[in-house]
Design a protein around this motif. Structure first.
Motif, short mmCIF file in Angstrom:
data_model
loop_
_atom_site.label_atom_id
_atom_site.label_comp_id
_atom_site.label_asym_id
_atom_site.label_seq_id
_atom_site.Cartn_x
_atom_site.Cartn_y
_atom_site.Cartn_z
N SER A 6 0.85 -1.19 0.00
CA SER A 6 0.00 0.00 0.00
C SER A 6 0.89 1.25 0.00
O SER A 6 2.07 1.19 0.32
CB SER A 6 -0.91 -0.01 1.23
N ALA A 7 0.32 2.35 -0.34
CA ALA A 7 1.07 3.59 -0.43
C ALA A 7 1.40 4.13 0.96
O ALA A 7 2.35 4.87 1.13
CB ALA A 7 0.28 4.62 -1.21
N GLU A 8 0.60 3.76 1.94
CA GLU A 8 0.85 4.25 3.30
C GLU A 8 1.78 3.31 4.05
O GLU A 8 1.63 2.10 3.98
CB GLU A 8 -0.49 4.33 4.06
N PRO A 9 2.74 3.90 4.79
CA PRO A 9 3.65 3.04 5.58
C PRO A 9 2.91 2.45 6.78
O PRO A 9 1.94 3.01 7.28
CB PRO A 9 4.75 3.99 6.02
N SER A 10 3.40 1.34 7.22
CA SER A 10 2.77 0.68 8.37
C SER A 10 3.11 1.44 9.65
O SER A 10 4.06 2.22 9.70
CB SER A 10 3.29 -0.75 8.48
N PRO A 11 2.34 1.22 10.71
CA PRO A 11 2.64 1.88 11.99
C PRO A 11 4.05 1.53 12.50
O PRO A 11 4.72 2.38 13.08
CB PRO A 11 1.58 1.35 12.93
N GLU A 12 4.50 0.31 12.24
CA GLU A 12 5.85 -0.08 12.66
C GLU A 12 6.90 0.72 11.91
O GLU A 12 7.90 1.15 12.47
CB GLU A 12 6.07 -1.58 12.45
N ALA A 13 6.67 0.91 10.61
CA ALA A 13 7.61 1.68 9.79
C ALA A 13 7.65 3.14 10.24
O ALA A 13 8.72 3.76 10.29
CB ALA A 13 7.25 1.58 8.32
N ILE A 14 6.49 3.68 10.57
CA ILE A 14 6.43 5.07 11.06
C ILE A 14 7.17 5.18 12.39
O ILE A 14 7.97 6.10 12.59
CB ILE A 14 4.96 5.53 11.21
N ALA A 15 6.94 4.23 13.28
CA ALA A 15 7.62 4.26 14.58
C ALA A 15 9.13 4.12 14.41
O ALA A 15 9.91 4.82 15.07
CB ALA A 15 7.08 3.12 15.46
N ARG A 16 9.56 3.23 13.52
CA ARG A 16 10.99 3.04 13.26
C ARG A 16 11.60 4.33 12.71
O ARG A 16 12.67 4.76 13.13
CB ARG A 16 11.20 1.89 12.29
N SER A 17 10.90 4.96 11.79
CA SER A 17 11.37 6.20 11.19
C SER A 17 11.48 7.30 12.25
O SER A 17 12.46 8.06 12.28
CB SER A 17 10.41 6.63 10.08
N ASP A 18 10.49 7.37 13.14
CA ASP A 18 10.52 8.37 14.22
C ASP A 18 11.69 8.12 15.16
O ASP A 18 12.38 9.06 15.57
CB ASP A 18 9.21 8.36 15.01
#
Length: 80
Positions: A6-18
């Motif tokens: 999907s075009a939206e990143p997963s919550p895990e990916a967002i948390a990792r990025s943060d």
């Protein structure tokens, strides 16, 4: 069946990025603090060196201007 991304990143990916972004910011802040502290230490060392050199020069001038101490005559011990 193939999984579609999907075009939206997963919550895990967002948390990792943060976490990565925060770690990079903390690292940059820590490096800046360490450099500032090193500069402060070098400034203080230079200040103390100047004070020490001025004191040594004043002591040398005082010692050069004062007369040489005359050795005191010692009392001879009497044999027992």
């Amino acid at each position: 069946m193939s999984a579609k991304r999907s075009a939206e990143p997963s919550p895990e990916a967002i948390a990792r990025s943060d976490r990565q972004r925060l770690a990079a910011e903390e690292g940059a802040r820590a490096m800046a603090d360490a450099e500032k502290q090193a500069v402060d230490v070098r400034k203080n060392m230079a200040r103390l060196r100047e004070l020490r050199e001025a004191k040594e020069a004043a002591d040398a001038t005082l010692q050069a201007s004062s007369p040489a101490p005359v050795p005191a005559k010692g009392r001879k011990k009497l044999p027992r």
